[in-house]
Design a protein around this motif. Structure first.
Motif, short mmCIF file in Angstrom:
data_model
loop_
_atom_site.label_atom_id
_atom_site.label_comp_id
_atom_site.label_asym_id
_atom_site.label_seq_id
_atom_site.Cartn_x
_atom_site.Cartn_y
_atom_site.Cartn_z
N LEU A 201 0.85 -0.82 0.39
CA LEU A 201 -0.34 0.13 -0.12
C LEU A 201 1.15 1.46 -0.10
CD1 LEU A 201 -2.79 -0.85 2.28
CD2 LEU A 201 -2.59 -0.48 0.15
N GLY A 202 1.42 1.18 0.33
CA GLY A 202 3.15 1.89 0.38
C GLY A 202 3.42 2.72 -0.80
N LEU A 203 3.59 1.83 -2.32
CA LEU A 203 3.73 1.87 -2.91
C LEU A 203 2.28 2.46 -3.27
CD1 LEU A 203 6.67 -0.02 -4.93
CD2 LEU A 203 6.76 2.57 -4.13
N LEU A 204 1.43 2.00 -3.36
CA LEU A 204 0.10 1.98 -3.87
C LEU A 204 -0.85 3.39 -4.02
CD1 LEU A 204 -1.54 0.37 -6.04
CD2 LEU A 204 -2.86 -0.40 -3.65
N ILE A 205 -0.71 3.51 -2.75
CA ILE A 205 -1.74 4.59 -2.14
C ILE A 205 -0.62 6.26 -1.87
CG2 ILE A 205 -2.38 6.20 -0.52
CD1 ILE A 205 -3.84 2.94 0.02
N ALA A 206 0.91 6.32 -1.41
CA ALA A 206 1.61 7.11 -1.33
C ALA A 206 1.76 8.06 -2.41
CB ALA A 206 2.70 6.71 -0.95
N PRO A 207 3.00 7.09 -3.69
CA PRO A 207 2.72 8.54 -4.09
C PRO A 207 1.80 9.01 -4.70
CG PRO A 207 4.09 5.97 -4.88
CD PRO A 207 3.06 6.24 -3.59
N PRO A 208 0.70 8.37 -5.53
CA PRO A 208 -0.16 9.14 -6.39
C PRO A 208 -0.99 9.83 -5.33
CG PRO A 208 -1.06 7.09 -6.92
CD PRO A 208 0.29 7.33 -5.74
N ALA A 209 -1.20 9.82 -4.24
CA ALA A 209 -1.83 10.83 -2.94
C ALA A 209 -0.60 12.19 -2.71
CB ALA A 209 -1.75 10.26 -1.83
N ALA A 210 0.37 11.97 -3.13
CA ALA A 210 1.57 12.91 -2.77
C ALA A 210 0.97 13.55 -4.18
CB ALA A 210 2.68 12.60 -2.58
N ALA A 211 1.31 12.53 -5.31
CA ALA A 211 0.81 13.45 -6.92
C ALA A 211 -0.44 14.56 -6.91
CB ALA A 211 1.42 12.69 -7.93
N LEU A 212 -1.81 14.25 -6.32
CA LEU A 212 -2.49 14.76 -6.52
C LEU A 212 -2.69 16.11 -5.93
CD1 LEU A 212 -5.45 13.48 -6.88
CD2 LEU A 212 -5.98 13.97 -4.07
N PRO A 213 -2.03 16.80 -5.03
CA PRO A 213 -2.18 18.76 -4.90
C PRO A 213 -1.34 19.51 -5.91
CG PRO A 213 -1.30 17.14 -2.97
CD PRO A 213 -0.82 16.12 -4.24
N TRP A 214 -0.50 18.07 -6.62
CA TRP A 214 0.60 19.51 -7.68
C TRP A 214 -0.14 18.98 -9.55
CZ3 TRP A 214 2.84 22.38 -5.71
CH2 TRP A 214 3.96 21.80 -4.11
N ALA A 215 -0.96 18.30 -10.41
CA ALA A 215 -1.21 17.33 -11.33
C ALA A 215 -3.07 17.82 -11.27
CB ALA A 215 -1.05 15.97 -10.90
N ARG A 216 -3.07 18.54 -12.48
CA ARG A 216 -4.42 19.32 -13.07
C ARG A 216 -5.30 18.07 -13.94
NH1 ARG A 216 -2.71 24.97 -15.36
NH2 ARG A 216 -1.37 25.61 -13.84
N SER A 217 -4.79 16.61 -13.81
CA SER A 217 -5.82 15.70 -14.47
C SER A 217 -5.47 13.96 -14.15
CB SER A 217 -5.16 16.12 -15.94
OG SER A 217 -4.06 15.16 -16.29
N VAL A 218 -5.87 13.58 -14.27
CA VAL A 218 -6.04 12.38 -13.91
C VAL A 218 -4.98 11.55 -14.42
CG1 VAL A 218 -6.75 9.68 -13.97
CG2 VAL A 218 -8.59 11.68 -13.24
N ARG A 219 -4.61 11.73 -16.23
CA ARG A 219 -3.29 10.69 -16.33
C ARG A 219 -2.34 12.09 -15.60
NH1 ARG A 219 -6.79 11.43 -20.97
NH2 ARG A 219 -7.26 9.42 -21.77
N GLY A 220 -2.47 12.90 -15.34
CA GLY A 220 -0.65 14.31 -14.66
C GLY A 220 -0.82 13.32 -13.18
#
Length: 286
Positions: A201-220
């Protein structure tokens, strides 16, 4: 600079790096939807639900990956079926499957006097034991995950934000949900022998959650999550080598650390933006 390069001169560390990078990409594709849909508990249940299949495969001298696939299919089918039961909340069904599958796995292990199943390896993985054939399996899993993500993107997107609208658009939300569970199962099965079920879950959740505030799209989010996962893999292997710590746990811990750093920085950014807007408003008034 030798401390950066020396670890990766060793063959098994090179394979660990490639394995971690492939896992990071797979987890970025599946984990983005897990974060957007709030499915972390389901991911945890599915990762622990692999134990019965892995235990049976180990006791019979079979392929652990095949056992994990069978267990993942059972959990996916169970979650899909229980999700259609109107009197039972999804969380309740997932919790029951979680406990039931984990208990069954422990029972199977306890019946073996030889303890053929290495529970430590199952729970925590061994990224430094990645073999060449493991890399091929991970590459194939990544191609499948990419294909599912591309062809199911529209349905997944509608399902993540409004399942009723997805039904109105004819996107078959139930089928999309089942396929999404399959994508999640694929990511967990492909990753468990690298970082283990407790750490996946560390690799499954942490990177997308960390990326969420900075990306403007799902693909981003997916692209940035893959990048952060690769950074956690590279940094985790370096720290593990020099500090003599468990490699898989170090990678997962670094991924979680990047999440906290990301959200602290995004909080500071938002605070700065509010100050700028406030100052601009005062200047306009004056």
């Amino acid at each position: 600079m030798e401390w950066l390069t020396v670890p990766f001169e060793v063959t098994f560390v090179q394979r660990a790096l490639w394995g971690g990078m492939l896992v990071s990409a797979i987890c970025a594709l599946a984990g983005t939807w897990v974060v957007l849909r709030g499915m972390a508990f389901l991911g945890d249940a599915m990762s622990h639900g692999l134990l019965p299949g892995v235990a049976v495969a180990a006791l019979l001298g079979g392929n652990l990956m095949v056992g994990a696939v069978v267990s993942a299919a059972v959990v996916t089918a169970g979650v899909t079926a229980l999700g259609r039961t109107p009197r039972l909340s999804q969380d309740t069904g997932i919790g029951l499957l979680f406990v039931g599958m984990l208990s069954l796995g422990v029972i199977i292990v306890s019946r073996s006097q030889s303890f053929a199943v290495d529970l430590t390896g199952f729970l925590f993985g061994d990224v430094l034991a990645v073999r060449q054939q493991d890399l091929l399996v991970l590459a194939a899993a990544l191609l499948v995950a990419l294909a599912v993500s591309v062809f199911g993107h529209r349905a997944f997107l509608a399902l993540a934000f409004d399942s009723r609208k997805a039904h109105t658009l004819g996107l078959r939300p139930r089928l999309a949900h089942a396929v999404l569970l399959g994508l999640l199962g694929l990511a967990i099965v492909a990753s468990f022998h690298i970082v283990g079920t407790l750490l996946v879950l560390g690799l499954l959740i942490a990177p997308p959650a960390a990326a969420l505030p900075w990306a403007r799209s799902v693909r981003g989010v997916m692209a940035l999550a893959a990048l952060l996962g690769n950074l956690a893999t590279l940094g985790g292997l370096l720290l593990s080598w020099h500090l003599s710590t468990a490699a898989g746990a170090t990678v997962a811990a670094l991924a979680v650390s990047l999440f906290f750093v990301s959200h602290v920085l995004s909080g500071l950014r938002d605070r700065r933006m509010r100050q700028i807007h406030s100052t601009a408003s005062l200047l306009e008034v004056n």
